[in-house]
Scaffold this motif. Structure first.
Motif, PDB file in Angstrom:
ATOM      1  N   TYR A 224       0.653  -1.229  -0.032  1.00 43.10           N
ATOM      2  CA  TYR A 224      -0.032  -0.049  -0.042  1.00 43.10           C
ATOM      3  C   TYR A 224       0.878   1.176  -0.147  1.00 43.10           C
ATOM      4  O   TYR A 224       0.500   2.160  -0.816  1.00 43.10           O
ATOM      5  CB  TYR A 224      -0.855  -0.090   1.267  1.00 43.10           C
ATOM      6  CG  TYR A 224      -1.706   0.957   1.301  1.00 43.10           C
ATOM      7  CD1 TYR A 224      -2.955   1.228   0.419  1.00 43.10           C
ATOM      8  CD2 TYR A 224      -1.766   2.126   2.263  1.00 43.10           C
ATOM      9  CE1 TYR A 224      -3.783   2.266   0.510  1.00 43.10           C
ATOM     10  CE2 TYR A 224      -2.614   3.190   2.298  1.00 43.10           C
ATOM     11  CZ  TYR A 224      -3.826   3.126   1.278  1.00 43.10           C
ATOM     12  OH  TYR A 224      -4.574   4.443   1.563  1.00 43.10           O
ATOM     13  N   THR A 236      -5.003   0.502  -3.991  1.00 44.11           N
ATOM     14  CA  THR A 236      -5.696   0.904  -2.749  1.00 44.11           C
ATOM     15  C   THR A 236      -6.728  -0.255  -2.708  1.00 44.11           C
ATOM     16  O   THR A 236      -7.204  -1.140  -3.565  1.00 44.11           O
ATOM     17  CB  THR A 236      -6.445   2.436  -2.804  1.00 44.11           C
ATOM     18  OG1 THR A 236      -7.291   2.430  -3.731  1.00 44.11           O
ATOM     19  CG2 THR A 236      -5.381   3.178  -3.176  1.00 44.11           C
ATOM     20  N   SER A 237      -7.653  -0.113  -1.527  1.00 38.69           N
ATOM     21  CA  SER A 237      -8.578  -1.236  -1.311  1.00 38.69           C
ATOM     22  C   SER A 237      -9.853  -1.070  -1.963  1.00 38.69           C
ATOM     23  O   SER A 237     -10.570  -2.031  -2.093  1.00 38.69           O
ATOM     24  CB  SER A 237      -8.742  -1.172   0.101  1.00 38.69           C
ATOM     25  OG  SER A 237      -9.914  -0.097   0.577  1.00 38.69           O
ATOM     26  N   SER A 238     -10.279   0.215  -2.477  1.00 42.48           N
ATOM     27  CA  SER A 238     -11.645   0.511  -3.319  1.00 42.48           C
ATOM     28  C   SER A 238     -12.766  -0.252  -2.306  1.00 42.48           C
ATOM     29  O   SER A 238     -13.681  -0.694  -2.782  1.00 42.48           O
ATOM     30  CB  SER A 238     -11.564  -0.340  -4.594  1.00 42.48           C
ATOM     31  OG  SER A 238     -10.543  -0.007  -5.470  1.00 42.48           O
ATOM     32  N   SER A 240     -14.193   2.139  -0.315  1.00 44.89           N
ATOM     33  CA  SER A 240     -15.083   3.148   0.183  1.00 44.89           C
ATOM     34  C   SER A 240     -16.460   3.143  -0.069  1.00 44.89           C
ATOM     35  O   SER A 240     -17.105   3.837   0.863  1.00 44.89           O
ATOM     36  CB  SER A 240     -14.373   4.550  -0.209  1.00 44.89           C
ATOM     37  OG  SER A 240     -14.234   4.423  -1.925  1.00 44.89           O
ATOM     38  N   TRP A 275      -2.153   2.463   5.980  1.00 43.01           N
ATOM     39  CA  TRP A 275      -3.921   2.056   5.626  1.00 43.01           C
ATOM     40  C   TRP A 275      -4.746   2.388   6.859  1.00 43.01           C
ATOM     41  O   TRP A 275      -5.751   2.967   6.896  1.00 43.01           O
ATOM     42  CB  TRP A 275      -3.908   0.471   5.195  1.00 43.01           C
ATOM     43  CG  TRP A 275      -5.372   0.406   4.392  1.00 43.01           C
ATOM     44  CD1 TRP A 275      -5.673   1.055   3.335  1.00 43.01           C
ATOM     45  CD2 TRP A 275      -6.394  -0.461   4.839  1.00 43.01           C
ATOM     46  NE1 TRP A 275      -7.059   0.662   2.997  1.00 43.01           N
ATOM     47  CE2 TRP A 275      -7.503  -0.089   3.904  1.00 43.01           C
ATOM     48  CE3 TRP A 275      -6.782  -1.347   5.930  1.00 43.01           C
ATOM     49  CZ2 TRP A 275      -8.588  -0.979   3.977  1.00 43.01           C
ATOM     50  CZ3 TRP A 275      -7.853  -2.013   6.113  1.00 43.01           C
ATOM     51  CH2 TRP A 275      -8.828  -1.856   5.169  1.00 43.01           C
ATOM     52  N   GLU A 278      -5.244   5.903   7.126  1.00 38.23           N
ATOM     53  CA  GLU A 278      -6.668   6.315   6.262  1.00 38.23           C
ATOM     54  C   GLU A 278      -7.986   6.179   7.120  1.00 38.23           C
ATOM     55  O   GLU A 278      -8.526   7.003   6.800  1.00 38.23           O
ATOM     56  CB  GLU A 278      -6.512   5.535   4.956  1.00 38.23           C
ATOM     57  CG  GLU A 278      -5.143   5.758   4.012  1.00 38.23           C
ATOM     58  CD  GLU A 278      -5.012   7.428   3.809  1.00 38.23           C
ATOM     59  OE1 GLU A 278      -5.760   8.274   3.609  1.00 38.23           O
ATOM     60  OE2 GLU A 278      -3.636   7.587   3.767  1.00 38.23           O
ATOM     61  N   ASN A 345      -7.764   8.573  -5.010  1.00 40.65           N
ATOM     62  CA  ASN A 345      -7.477   9.724  -3.915  1.00 40.65           C
ATOM     63  C   ASN A 345      -6.519  10.807  -4.456  1.00 40.65           C
ATOM     64  O   ASN A 345      -6.661  12.003  -4.393  1.00 40.65           O
ATOM     65  CB  ASN A 345      -6.688   9.276  -2.533  1.00 40.65           C
ATOM     66  CG  ASN A 345      -6.561  10.148  -1.447  1.00 40.65           C
ATOM     67  OD1 ASN A 345      -7.631  10.952  -1.104  1.00 40.65           O
ATOM     68  ND2 ASN A 345      -5.268  10.265  -1.044  1.00 40.65           N
ATOM     69  N   ASP A 376     -19.024   6.566  -3.410  1.00 40.42           N
ATOM     70  CA  ASP A 376     -18.576   6.478  -1.889  1.00 40.42           C
ATOM     71  C   ASP A 376     -19.067   7.874  -1.310  1.00 40.42           C
ATOM     72  O   ASP A 376     -18.368   8.143  -0.221  1.00 40.42           O
ATOM     73  CB  ASP A 376     -17.197   6.142  -1.770  1.00 40.42           C
ATOM     74  CG  ASP A 376     -16.285   7.016  -2.476  1.00 40.42           C
ATOM     75  OD1 ASP A 376     -16.524   8.285  -2.943  1.00 40.42           O
ATOM     76  OD2 ASP A 376     -15.112   6.783  -2.663  1.00 40.42           O
TER      77      ASP A 376
HETATM   78  P1  FAD Z   1      -8.205   3.304   0.629  1.00 40.73           P
HETATM   79  O1  FAD Z   1      -6.732   4.085   0.427  1.00 40.73           O
HETATM   80  O2  FAD Z   1      -7.815   1.703   0.694  1.00 40.73           O
HETATM   81  O3  FAD Z   1      -8.483   3.976   2.205  1.00 40.73           O
HETATM   82  C1  FAD Z   1      -9.290   2.916   3.086  1.00 40.73           C
HETATM   83  C2  FAD Z   1     -10.587   3.666   3.728  1.00 40.73           C
HETATM   84  O4  FAD Z   1     -10.055   4.921   4.385  1.00 40.73           O
HETATM   85  C3  FAD Z   1     -11.161   4.366   2.410  1.00 40.73           C
HETATM   86  O5  FAD Z   1     -12.126   3.233   1.713  1.00 40.73           O
HETATM   87  C4  FAD Z   1     -11.901   5.481   3.297  1.00 40.73           C
HETATM   88  O6  FAD Z   1     -13.078   5.100   3.819  1.00 40.73           O
HETATM   89  C5  FAD Z   1     -10.946   5.821   4.465  1.00 40.73           C
HETATM   90  N1  FAD Z   1     -10.162   7.042   3.713  1.00 40.73           N
HETATM   91  C6  FAD Z   1      -8.990   6.861   2.739  1.00 40.73           C
HETATM   92  N2  FAD Z   1      -8.612   8.253   2.734  1.00 40.73           N
HETATM   93  C7  FAD Z   1      -9.482   9.136   3.505  1.00 40.73           C
HETATM   94  C8  FAD Z   1      -9.386  10.526   3.630  1.00 40.73           C
HETATM   95  N3  FAD Z   1      -8.596  11.213   3.193  1.00 40.73           N
HETATM   96  N4  FAD Z   1     -10.533  10.985   4.466  1.00 40.73           N
HETATM   97  C9  FAD Z   1     -11.409  10.217   4.847  1.00 40.73           C
HETATM   98  N5  FAD Z   1     -11.378   8.952   4.839  1.00 40.73           N
HETATM   99  C10 FAD Z   1     -10.394   8.297   4.230  1.00 40.73           C
HETATM  100  N6  FAD Z   1     -13.811   9.481   0.597  1.00 40.73           N
HETATM  101  C11 FAD Z   1     -14.945   8.886   0.749  1.00 40.73           C
HETATM  102  O7  FAD Z   1     -15.063   7.824   1.422  1.00 40.73           O
HETATM  103  N7  FAD Z   1     -15.917   9.454   0.434  1.00 40.73           N
HETATM  104  C12 FAD Z   1     -15.732  10.969  -0.220  1.00 40.73           C
HETATM  105  O8  FAD Z   1     -16.889  11.654  -0.563  1.00 40.73           O
HETATM  106  C13 FAD Z   1     -14.509  11.453  -0.349  1.00 40.73           C
HETATM  107  N8  FAD Z   1     -14.474  12.900  -0.804  1.00 40.73           N
HETATM  108  C14 FAD Z   1     -13.217  13.286  -1.045  1.00 40.73           C
HETATM  109  C15 FAD Z   1     -12.839  14.404  -1.818  1.00 40.73           C
HETATM  110  C16 FAD Z   1     -11.675  14.919  -1.746  1.00 40.73           C
HETATM  111  C17 FAD Z   1     -11.514  16.190  -2.373  1.00 40.73           C
HETATM  112  C18 FAD Z   1     -10.509  14.180  -1.493  1.00 40.73           C
HETATM  113  C19 FAD Z   1      -9.122  14.686  -1.555  1.00 40.73           C
HETATM  114  C20 FAD Z   1     -10.699  13.016  -0.679  1.00 40.73           C
HETATM  115  C21 FAD Z   1     -12.079  12.260  -0.554  1.00 40.73           C
HETATM  116  N9  FAD Z   1     -12.179  11.234  -0.018  1.00 40.73           N
HETATM  117  C22 FAD Z   1     -13.507  10.701   0.240  1.00 40.73           C
HETATM  118  C23 FAD Z   1     -11.103  10.715   0.589  1.00 40.73           C
HETATM  119  C24 FAD Z   1     -10.433   9.291  -0.208  1.00 40.73           C
HETATM  120  O9  FAD Z   1     -10.070   9.819  -1.691  1.00 40.73           O
HETATM  121  C25 FAD Z   1     -11.287   8.009  -0.464  1.00 40.73           C
HETATM  122  O10 FAD Z   1     -11.640   7.588   0.707  1.00 40.73           O
HETATM  123  C26 FAD Z   1     -10.387   7.059  -1.184  1.00 40.73           C
HETATM  124  O11 FAD Z   1      -9.758   7.369  -2.297  1.00 40.73           O
HETATM  125  C27 FAD Z   1     -11.061   5.831  -1.448  1.00 40.73           C
HETATM  126  O12 FAD Z   1     -10.500   4.711  -1.900  1.00 40.73           O
HETATM  127  P2  FAD Z   1     -10.327   3.356  -1.224  1.00 40.73           P
HETATM  128  O13 FAD Z   1     -11.314   2.749  -0.541  1.00 40.73           O
HETATM  129  O14 FAD Z   1      -9.549   2.584  -2.095  1.00 40.73           O
HETATM  130  O15 FAD Z   1      -9.217   3.870  -0.077  1.00 40.73           O
END
Ligand code: FAD
Length: 471
Positions: A224, A236-238, A240, A275, A278, A345, A376
């Protein structure tokens, strides 16, 4: 006796405290558990909820109905209107012999008002409501400074959060016991409708989603740290979308991570630790939202930034939304969002920064657009992300640190593979040219840059320093 479980952002039967507690209670009084879901499309629309997210919810509720049927727990899925209609729906169920209501707590203002109205209605008939604080790993208000204040900066919040985790651990609830078959005659309520199937690419079976999470923690999390910033890689995990509607709980993720990668968690830079960070960000933004309800009204955390006079050019906004800005990484990212309902992200950070600091458009326009497209979409994370990128939030990027979209592109999509996936008109560009395909002239079929980054940067600095100097 009927124990009514009102499901909202906890669309699962594993680790569902409301459901589990109701089942335990029903065992004591020979009662039955009835689960309820109320779709509220009018409220969803008011909240700009993306159609793909609405569809995911509807598909998930249908799947959960079948999963709960195996436990002989009926799930009544009702088509309501807005949050106000929830009181009426629940009131119609009370004559079935409802003795208690169980639900997971929600924090936003309108949700709070809705739950308050339901609790007041039940109170009239002396029916208790049990609210479970399970949306975050650590309940809002439980991670405080030594002075009892809320943390406004992530790093010390995280430190304290980790101490709490080490002290109390994380608890997950088992699935509820099978109940004996019940023939419950429910009143005539409009059944929940099917969605538009736009989320069909996202599996909704709970065991399948749990399995994805398990495989990520077992086999992928170690990479990661190195893979997560590159949008061309599935690094990433996808998860969200599932965390946002509660097919999974963050507690389940933490518990599984500890189980599969416990040793890695001892090293700060390991994939597992990063992770976990996050997931802590997820908690952090929700804690902030509860402590500062003005954020729900879309006010900036750093209030002076609300005085910035954003030029808000509609033409530039439209170019950003459509992915036609002439900046390939921005355009490819916006197309990923428009076409799939999800965005990586790193790209969320780049596109958000670009909207605010290159196009000089109020971050709230972008926040709203993201919400209307994201599968998400989550108020706290989205608002937190936007305010971070716009330098208006807690622990935000300093306003003078402005992403250069071309440098970001060269760094995080070095071979241009991600750009090529969404901008086929640039497919023949070399790895070097693709980040800025305007030399000597713009590539055929592609868009001329709508702004010049260095000029745009200067205006941003001026806009911010105007309000900062008044402090
Ligand atoms: P991974 O990298 O696998 O992370 C695991 C989990 O951690 C995510 O599924 C999510 O639940 C949480 N997470 C990760 N990064 C963040 C973060 N920065 N803030 C809060 N939680 C986080 N995330 C959302 O779930 N919903 C949104 O509406 C959202 N809008 C965003 C808008 C902007 C402008 C930015 C910069 C970030 C936003 N994010 C949002 C945070 C992040 O981009 C996504 O959670 C992430 O890309 C989801 O992909 P993943 O599940 O593969 O994440």
């Amino acid at each position: 006796p009927v124990h009514l479980v009102w499901l909202r952002h906890d669309l699962r039967y594993h680790d569902n405290q409301a459901l589990y507690t109701a089942r335990e209670a029903a065992q004591l009084d020979n009662g039955i558990v009835l689960a309820l879901y109320i779709a509220t499309p009018l409220s969803w629309q008011q909240h700009d909820m993306a159609m793909i997210r609405q569809d995911l919810i509807r598909r998930r509720v249908a799947a959960l109905t079948a999963e709960l049927a195996e436990l002989k727990i009926p799930l009544l899925a009702v088509e309501g209107m807005d949050y106000d209609s929830c009181v009426a729906v629940i009131a119609q169920l009370l004559p079935l012999g409802v003795v208690a209501l169980y639900a997971q707590q929600e924090y936003e203002v309108r949700e709070h008002a809705r739950d308050h109205a339901v609790a007041a209605k039940l109170h009239e008939q002396q029916i208790p409501c049990y609210w479970f604080d399970r949306l975050c790993v650590m309940p809002p208000g439980s991670v405080l400074t030594q002075q009892g204040d809320i943390y406004k900066v992530f790093t010390p919040f995280k430190r304290n959060w980790l101490v709490k985790l080490a002290t109390f651990g994380v608890k997950c609830f088992p699935k509820p016991a099978v109940q004996s078959a019940t023939a419950i005659v429910v009143p005539n309520l409009t059944p929940m409708q099917a969605g538009d199937n736009s989320s069909a690419g996202w599996p909704v079976a709970e065991l399948e989603v749990l399995n994805r999470m398990r495989i990520f923690c077992q086999q992928r999390v170690q990479d990661y740290t190195t893979a997560r910033d590159f949008p061309a890689i599935d690094g990433t995990s996808s998860l969200s979308a599932y965390l946002a509607i509660g097919v999974l709980s963050a507690q389940q993720c933490v518990a599984r991570l500890q189980h599969e990668a416990g040793q890695q968690l001892e090293q700060e830079k390991s994939g597992a630790s990063v992770w976990l960070s996050e997931l802590i960000w997820r908690d952090f933004y929700k804690h902030i939202l509860v402590a500062f309800p003005r954020l729900i009204k879309h006010q900036a955390f750093q209030t002076e930034t609300d005085r910035i006079n954003w030029p808000n050019d509609n033409r530039l906004f439209a170019a950003w939304c459509r992915g036609e800005t002439g900046y390939p990484i921005v355009d490819a990212a916006m197309r990923q969002l428009n076409e799939t309902g999800w965005m990586h992200n790193r790209l969320r950070m780049i596109t958000a920064s670009f909207l605010v600091k290159d196009l000089h458009i109020d971050w709230r326009w972008g926040e709203r657009y993201f919400m209307s497209k994201l599968i998400d979409g989550d108020f706290a994370a989205n608002n937190g992300g936007w305010q971070w990128a716009a330098s208006t939030g807690t622990d935000a990027a300093p306003y003078f640190r402005i992403f250069n979209p071309v440098t970001q592109s060269e760094r995080f999509d070095p071979s241009g593979d991600f750009i090529r996936r969404y901008l086929p008109m640039l497919a023949s560009k070399t790895n070097k040219e693709i980040h800025w395909p305007h030399k000597p002239v713009t590539a055929k079929g592609y868009f001329r840059p709508v702004v010049e980054h260095n000029e745009a940067r200067k205006l941003t600095l001026a806009l911010f320093s105007a309000v900062k100097s008044q402090e």
